[in-house]
Design an enzyme around this catalytic site. Sequence first.
Site, short mmCIF file in Angstrom:
data_model
loop_
_atom_site.label_atom_id
_atom_site.label_comp_id
_atom_site.label_asym_id
_atom_site.label_seq_id
_atom_site.Cartn_x
_atom_site.Cartn_y
_atom_site.Cartn_z
N TYR A 1 -24.88 -47.02 -16.95
CA TYR A 1 -24.54 -46.39 -18.23
C TYR A 1 -24.49 -44.88 -18.01
CZ TYR A 1 -24.67 -44.78 -23.08
OH TYR A 1 -24.37 -44.14 -24.27
N ASP B 1 -25.16 -39.48 -11.18
CA ASP B 1 -25.60 -39.31 -12.57
C ASP B 1 -27.13 -39.29 -12.56
OD1 ASP B 1 -25.00 -41.05 -15.75
OD2 ASP B 1 -26.44 -39.51 -15.14
N LYS C 1 -31.39 -34.74 -20.45
CA LYS C 1 -32.77 -35.12 -20.82
C LYS C 1 -33.79 -34.04 -20.46
CE LYS C 1 -31.51 -40.02 -20.60
NZ LYS C 1 -31.65 -40.64 -21.92
#
Length: 446
Positions: free
Chosen positions: A160, A255, A283
């Site tokens: 994802y 990622d 994040k």
Amino acid sequence: MKAADGGQGGRKGRIVRSRKRSEAAFVRARASLVGGVNSPVRAFRGVGGTPVFLASGKGCRVTDVDGNTYIDYLASWGPLILGHAPAAVVAAIRRRAGLGTTFGAPTPEESELAELVRKAFPSIEKLRFVSSGTEATMSALRVARGFTGRDLVVKFEGGYHGHSDGLLVKAGSGATTLGVPDSAGVPAAFAERTATLPFNDVAALDAFFGERGSEVAAVIVEPLPANMGVVPPRAGYLERLRELTKQHGALLVLDEVITGFRVAFGGAQELWKIRPDLTCLGKIIGGGLPVGAYGGRADVMAKVAPEGPVYQAGTLSGNPVAMAAGLATLRQLRSKAVYRRLEKLAARLEAGLAAAAHEGGVPVRIHRVGSVMTLFFRDGGEVVDYASALCSDRDRYARFFHAMLERGVYLPPSQFEAFFVSTAHDEKAIDQTIAAAKEAMRVAAG
Ligand code: KE4
């Protein structure tokens, strides 16, 4: 999915009184917000029941609107490596906000945070801040296509990377094929530019690149997939991916939105010595405020406007308050002692959960790298990719989740997400979690 009866089953050790205010808040939220939430995974669809509405957080604990307190392992899906409202981060936010919250003009803090990121990630020679992980990955792939002049992007089943059109794709029939949309509203033409391969399968990599390597602009991969649950790469897998992308002139995009500053100060690429062409971050680098970043080889990033022809922009990109929060956070992570502490606490939690499962006669698989882990309710067989992760017992996870919630422990509301340990956790909180797990495993056993 109907509410699991985890909370109603075993009553021993339950400390949560009522959650009436959360229920009322959910009714109110659904009147204005789609599904009552601003991100689907918060709606508890993966575990059933009513989402808990939170009022505050401090250290490793959160308190809901009914006054119940929980030891938190969601950590807002990863950003809160220092726990909730760390004093230095709150002070930095307060101080910066008082000087103006946004200018739409450059500020020195953007360079300061960029320099800190580059120090941690030597592969990042130039970067650009954006406001989310989605923006980071979307932009990185646009640059990769602009740099290579190729269209095809490769991702992995269960990976994802945010909700941009080209990445909401799953494999069509068979494991290696042109993608089909994984969401309504994504034109087939977009999805067809994204191929999906099974993770941890070198033969599938070799076959695909042997056939179509010259068409590939980029491969995007979570070096430690955590969105199918945590599934570590097999030895040599990432190295083979690096070799093949180099050999075929495709860019390797790591990622590291979750793993960046999480599994090591320099992320998974430091841990496993992989040098990508581009890296996506998010994040933790925002310290709890909205920040994403993408960056890497200077010759690739030179393609980005205003230097090059690949356009990418953002009103609040590099927001000074978010930069201040990110700086205050990363400055606290610079010592190796921090990661040793996180390792010690997370190892204690892993061992305790394994013992609780064993005692309860519940088969589990626990995958952990540093302070990020997943407890799969998997009866036999390894979890090495998305297909095997999907064999986990989601109902059992739901019963465990609710039984833990009732005992004051807040886990991710999905079997296919990760638990996060922060520097604000301590042995006492970990041991309380393990004690709750011993009872919750009996409920999970069903
Ligand atoms: P955001 O756009 O949500 O900031 O980041 C997207 C993203 C990109 N890459 C990875 C590896 C990610 O894990 C994410 C987002 N993670 C999910 C949960 N695993 C965020 C939670 C949510 O969607 O609400």
